[in-house]
Design an enzyme around this catalytic site. Structure first.
Site, PDB file in Angstrom:
ATOM      1  N   SER A   1     -15.962  24.293  -8.487  1.00  0.00           N
ATOM      2  CA  SER A   1     -15.007  25.126  -9.202  1.00  0.00           C
ATOM      3  C   SER A   1     -14.064  25.725  -8.169  1.00  0.00           C
ATOM      4  O   SER A   1     -14.493  26.250  -7.147  1.00  0.00           O
ATOM      5  CB  SER A   1     -15.778  26.225  -9.928  1.00  0.00           C
ATOM      6  OG  SER A   1     -14.900  27.226 -10.355  1.00  0.00           O
TER       7      SER A   1
ATOM      8  N   ASP B   1     -10.384  23.922 -19.549  1.00  0.00           N
ATOM      9  CA  ASP B   1     -10.690  25.143 -20.305  1.00  0.00           C
ATOM     10  C   ASP B   1      -9.510  25.607 -21.151  1.00  0.00           C
ATOM     11  O   ASP B   1      -9.642  25.838 -22.350  1.00  0.00           O
ATOM     12  CB  ASP B   1     -11.063  26.291 -19.355  1.00  0.00           C
ATOM     13  CG  ASP B   1     -12.338  26.003 -18.589  1.00  0.00           C
ATOM     14  OD1 ASP B   1     -13.053  25.050 -18.910  1.00  0.00           O
ATOM     15  OD2 ASP B   1     -12.599  26.761 -17.627  1.00  0.00           O
TER      16      ASP B   1
ATOM     17  N   ASP C   1     -12.764  37.719 -13.440  1.00  0.00           N
ATOM     18  CA  ASP C   1     -11.372  37.529 -13.830  1.00  0.00           C
ATOM     19  C   ASP C   1     -11.056  38.057 -15.221  1.00  0.00           C
ATOM     20  O   ASP C   1      -9.968  38.555 -15.472  1.00  0.00           O
ATOM     21  CB  ASP C   1     -10.996  36.050 -13.714  1.00  0.00           C
ATOM     22  CG  ASP C   1     -10.782  35.647 -12.267  1.00  0.00           C
ATOM     23  OD1 ASP C   1     -10.614  36.561 -11.430  1.00  0.00           O
ATOM     24  OD2 ASP C   1     -10.771  34.445 -11.972  1.00  0.00           O
TER      25      ASP C   1
ATOM     26  N   ARG D   1      -4.654  37.581 -10.770  1.00  0.00           N
ATOM     27  CA  ARG D   1      -4.786  37.825 -12.204  1.00  0.00           C
ATOM     28  C   ARG D   1      -3.823  38.887 -12.711  1.00  0.00           C
ATOM     29  O   ARG D   1      -3.118  38.666 -13.688  1.00  0.00           O
ATOM     30  CB  ARG D   1      -6.236  38.195 -12.541  1.00  0.00           C
ATOM     31  CG  ARG D   1      -7.241  37.099 -12.272  1.00  0.00           C
ATOM     32  CD  ARG D   1      -7.027  35.862 -13.149  1.00  0.00           C
ATOM     33  NE  ARG D   1      -7.653  34.675 -12.580  1.00  0.00           N
ATOM     34  CZ  ARG D   1      -6.998  33.745 -11.871  1.00  0.00           C
ATOM     35  NH1 ARG D   1      -5.700  33.845 -11.656  1.00  0.00           N
ATOM     36  NH2 ARG D   1      -7.637  32.700 -11.391  1.00  0.00           N
TER      37      ARG D   1
END
Lengths: 415, 415, 415, 415
Positions: free
Chosen positions: D180, D19, D128, D99
């Protein structure tokens, strides 16, 4: 989301104001669709005159004026009153629960009329868009919703007036500089103009609709008595009447005495703070009476926890989730607590004040025998010795621990 | 528990009233001990005159009159004001936190004077015994506590007067029929007589001490401006002054305008409901001002959760747990939130009403740009489309589930 | 309170253990009264053998052995399971709700038999005295309650044995050093001996009654499937059975696999901390299954608020207030949420672990379409832009305020 | 919002995965800007190899690999551990607070490097994006944020691979069908594939990274002792070590014994339910140990209210509001409670179980004297009589009211 040309018939929440008036041609021009105007009457009575003619003239194919006032009062207002719910401790939620009752009817009409979409005139900055759309989705998850304010090119009142003039839409007879107002049987809210500045003192005389300011209220008090059955108001001054009429009567007497005016800076769901002045003359009286009645009919535990539930109830309703499993479960809690909230409350209204003037109930838990200072047969003061000793046990244990630690450190013992 | 003959010296919380006056001979007669009278001055000033002479005359070996007013105001009253704590949504806790501040000093004096026990004049039906004794135990888990009211044979005011007369104790100059009253710099409470009957309308003129009733307040409003720094009031009408003086000034102006009178039926910790009328003229003004200032300086999340914490704070204090780890942790929460609660609030006082007349703060989160109805550069209304869609996602999913179930049952499919 | 000689007939909560056995002669000797023994069977089956004979032999005039198991399971255990209530996050309340169900029956029998008082064998240090007496008072405020433990002269097990021997009371066949145990169909609790020292590791093999320790459980897992209807378990592995039988079956399979053992230091209502080990094999399985089922059938809002309500529910029950308006209102909330809690949960039991092995429900709100990572037709990722922007608006406004203040102070502007 | 051509330099949160790798050319092509890659190392160590080279090769002008592990552990993980916060009662928030710590550093670097915008690779369906953007805005309200996933044309993993191949971007060496995963020192999360179906039993052997399943754990238990000072872990088995090393050591021993694996269906902020499996071997041990230590060092009141605060703490962190006044105020509460949370906890790890094996603390409030069943000098059982009488007073009053009503209705008296 449907494409514009798939929308053939739209049901519009219509008020006759400038915003929803120009929405009619806008929808027709942008979707090539038929527009059915629906007015939900929740007690804004005087605003309803001439709407039928006006809607048709503006381009609607039909108009339905739906009297939702009784449903609104019985199923929404009184359900919230029983909960004692006030958003941020003050706001009686007058606009918040008016949106869902109207949205529910819009879906019913849309289904009956075979419409493809529902449109509303709420702006993209407010809470009402959320309340409307959640209610629509609760009844039909696939219903298309159109919110022109969020997408159209009109950016100001001036733009709207221009747009209306170009299409010969009759303009509402309102002065240029007006406060933004939302009215129904339960309340009137005022926002905008100088109220947008929190350092400003509002001039109530400029905008009050239901009430006079405390200064302008009579110099002698008015007494009023409210009767409740299971938390629901059923009579005023001993006279039984419908919920709708109770509110009307109390709005009148409360408004005359200047009660129920609140100037609030609130946190909207969409993240910003706004300031508004609310008029709730009847509502303020009913909340106060209900609260006094509960103070003698609910036991302390229930009363304390209901206060907690009440905050959640207010948040849920304010945030548009009237039709939700959580609101229904909160109501189940509340209704269970109301089984003994039956009795009479007398109040004195005087220049903005609502003063307790006595309460009675067959279910009263207020026991003069216990409350008295003198001797009595039911409460043995010796009991309190044991009570205090056990109630303070945890404090004592902590204090013992500290003392031991301190003694250890004084004698050089390390832990 | 110590035996009676082990008690040689007792420190007594003394007020000069009938109850604590007869306690002096009672302790001496029952324990054969020395009695040291201690008066905690928390602002009940006029009640302090002549106490020294009186205590000695009644049999005390010494008397200490301790000025606790500043400590009371700074460490207890303002700490609670910052929390916005009101018991059962109304009571400003005036008596609740007066007990611990006095009890703490009693322990200090008992230690210094080598006393074996602490005595207080609280009855066995009230909350104050709990507040007193928890505070004593928090500072000394082993201190003997004597509460004559719970054990002696005197059952009524008449018994007490008889007992006093037999011992030549000077009787207080009070009428026969009096309300029970507790007073300090922060408030006056009134209980007893006709107030014990919740169906009775109180006649305020019979007992108000700090204030006039709204009817007797002037016909023209008074404006007052309060300045706060980090949640603490620091100035009135621009003039810096001590906390104690701020309360005095506001009690005066508030009392003259009839604000801060509350008629409450409350749930005592010891299980019964009682009714009291509280006067908190200065307190009502400070709470209202603080609340308005917070409405522009706290973000919505913090404001909402602080409201929850505030309820717990009030319960903890009401229930006598001022000196507890939980109260201290709640205060840590509150103090963190107060870092930006700095600014000025203007209020209009009028016949019982306290009306917002404007608020300013350098830390204001009220943003006129966002709040406005017209066009602006910061808020993109298109964002609200996405917001509403995601915010309503859970509602939509529920509605889809119901629709599927309904369709299945209509087509004869069973689950 | 009645005088001793006014008590002619007492209903005693009888278990056949040492404590309640000696209570029979003690009551007769101290009150000169008749004693009716009542045993409430809540599933402690094997402890019931021979009780009838024994009670009479010990001096009771009659004995009633009441089978309360079904009522206990349906009205108390499952009502609490639906609430998901665990005291202090762990304790499944097995003893807490056993007391009220028994107390209710005691009052019924006392009324029917014309008894003057109810007696119980709870000690003065525990929670059970509170649970018993609150339940009795809820059904009869005037019923005299006798709690010998709080008043008699027997201070230890040795004293009791001596007292029993002197009166030829048959002693229970128990070893000298035993853990204190409370057992019913839902759980067994263990307290005392080395468990009283929190620094000790308990040797489970010494006391477990319903289960084996994880080490002694089989090396291969067992699967079990539970079906629920509206939050109530109705079948195990597809087989419909009564609530009582479901618990029995799950206790067996759970006990064999060592699940549901909890070693807890808890805060008693009466102020001290105690340590206990609880066995709840079936309960642990049912709670876990119910929780997993709720995770797909309740929407997030309801789930989150139910978690809050659940804590209050547990506190209320633990503290003896089963029969109270608050518990009933909390149950009303809970029951409303359970309308869609219908479905099946498969669990894997393995050496103390209860592992999710799949859940299904016709009311599932879990929507694979939304949950997937790939492309889908229902969730428009563009919506999240708007969502995040509005959701972060309050943060942004705060940050803007701070930046402005910082810039002002850098340019020398004062606020 | 800035126009595309106003963006000259972008700081990208870079992981080296597919990504964020394709984000580099995408940003350059769409904005014509320079891209600075920033990697926040929060303990995902082995994923960091070769990143420097790879980023440059993919088109980044610079790369910063920032070691945030200590800051992450001390300021985020342990702050949350002290709070005892678990989202929905289970999730230890491993991703939630990773995060903000990264976002904070991104803003610092963006300021230092004079960047115009910050980009991240979070999808539009997850939490997120919210956590990232709130943290960025908390430090700079005007920083432009670019979230390509919400706007670009790539709709699936296949699209991304195609896009990467066209630009010669090195593809990560991952199999086609992968779960994931998010990993840092505190946890690994797993989502996707068969886990998306809640009726599926997960095959742990397919994806576990930090741990083995209980079945694969050793047949003999392992003991471990954790020492805490003021709520913070400071030693394992008596050996002092850094927070980072404590977690590493406990991850190893916990992972080997199969503890801390949780299979959860959770409610995302953005409205949908998702299922994930979390591995938190060290975290599960630390939470359990901390909880046991608190059970002897916190008094009941504090413990109960901290449980409430803990839920809010978890929600605030899960919902991305780490850097907020509310989180800071909640931490102030928590830290105050931790002052006495000092001591040692011994735990037994066995095939997925974490079993209490003894706890000690100099601040222990567990008092064997009070907890014992036998006679003692500190607790007077007579006190409980008074305690129960007052504690049940409210119940008694309600019961009296009901009895009176019933009697009235039986005698024909109406209310």
């Amino acid at each position: 989301m449907k494409k514009n040309n798939e929308i053939k018939k739209v049901v519009l929440a219509y008020s006759g104001g400038l915003d929803t008036s120009i929405t009619i041609p806008w929808l027709k021009e942008n979707y090539g669709c038929e527009v059915i105007a629906v007015v939900g009457n929740v007690g804004q009575d005087d605003e309803l005159e001439g709407l039928e003619e006006k809607a048709i003239q503006t381009g609607a194919s039909k108009i339905f004026i739906e009297d939702l006032t009784d449903e609104f009062v019985e199923d929404f207002v009184f359900e919230t009153l029983k909960a004692g719910a006030k958003y941020e401790g003050k706001y009686l939620l007058g606009t918040s629960f008016a949106r869902p009752v109207i949205a529910k009817r819009l879906v019913e009409i849309a289904h009956r009329e075979g419409a493809d979409a529902i449109a509303h005139g709420c702006t993209g900055k407010g809470n009402d868009q959320v309340r409307f759309e959640l209610a629509v989705k609760a009844f039909d998850p696939d219903m298309e919703i159109i919110a022109p304010w969020r997408t159209w090119e009109l950016k100001s009142r001036e733009d709207e007036i221009e747009y209306a003039k170009e299409r010969n839409i009759p303009l509402p007879m309102k002065e240029d500089n007006i406060y933004s107002e939302d009215r129904n049987i339960w309340h009137v809210s005022h926002e905008g103009l100088d109220l947008e500045y929190p350092d400003t003192e509002p001039n109530y005389d400029n905008f009050l609709k239901m009430s006079v300011s405390p200064e302008n209220a009579p110099n002698t008090p008015t007494y009023v008595t409210i009767s409740f059955e299971k938390g629901i108001p059923v009579a005023v001054n001993g006279e039984k009447m419908s919920g709708k009429n109770i509110i009307k009567v109390l709005n009148k007497v409360g408004g005359e005495n200047g009660v129920g005016i609140d100037d609030i800076i609130e946190n909207r769901l969409v993240g910003m703070k706004v300031r508004g002045v609310y008029e709730n003359p009847g509502g303020a009286i009913l909340y106060k009476a209900h609260e006094i009645l509960e103070s003698i009919t609910l036991d302390g535990d229930t009363q304390h926890y209901k206060d907690v539930v009440s905050v959640e109830f207010a948040n849920v309703v304010y945030n548009g989730k009237w039709f939700s499993p959580l609101r229904e479960a909160l109501s189940a809690f509340v209704n269970k607590t109301q089984e003994t909230v039956t009795g009479e409350v007398k109040l004195k209204l005087y220049k903005g004040n609502i003063i307790n003037a006595g309460v009675t109930s067959p279910y009263s838990l207020y026991n003069e025998e216990f409350a008295t200072f003198g001797e009595d047969g039911v409460y043995d003061q010796h009991d309190s010795q044991g009570f205090v000793n056990l109630y303070s046990l945890s404090t004592k244990v902590q204090s013992m621990m500290k003392k031991k630690l301190k003694n250890n450190s004084m004698t050089g013992n390390t832990l």
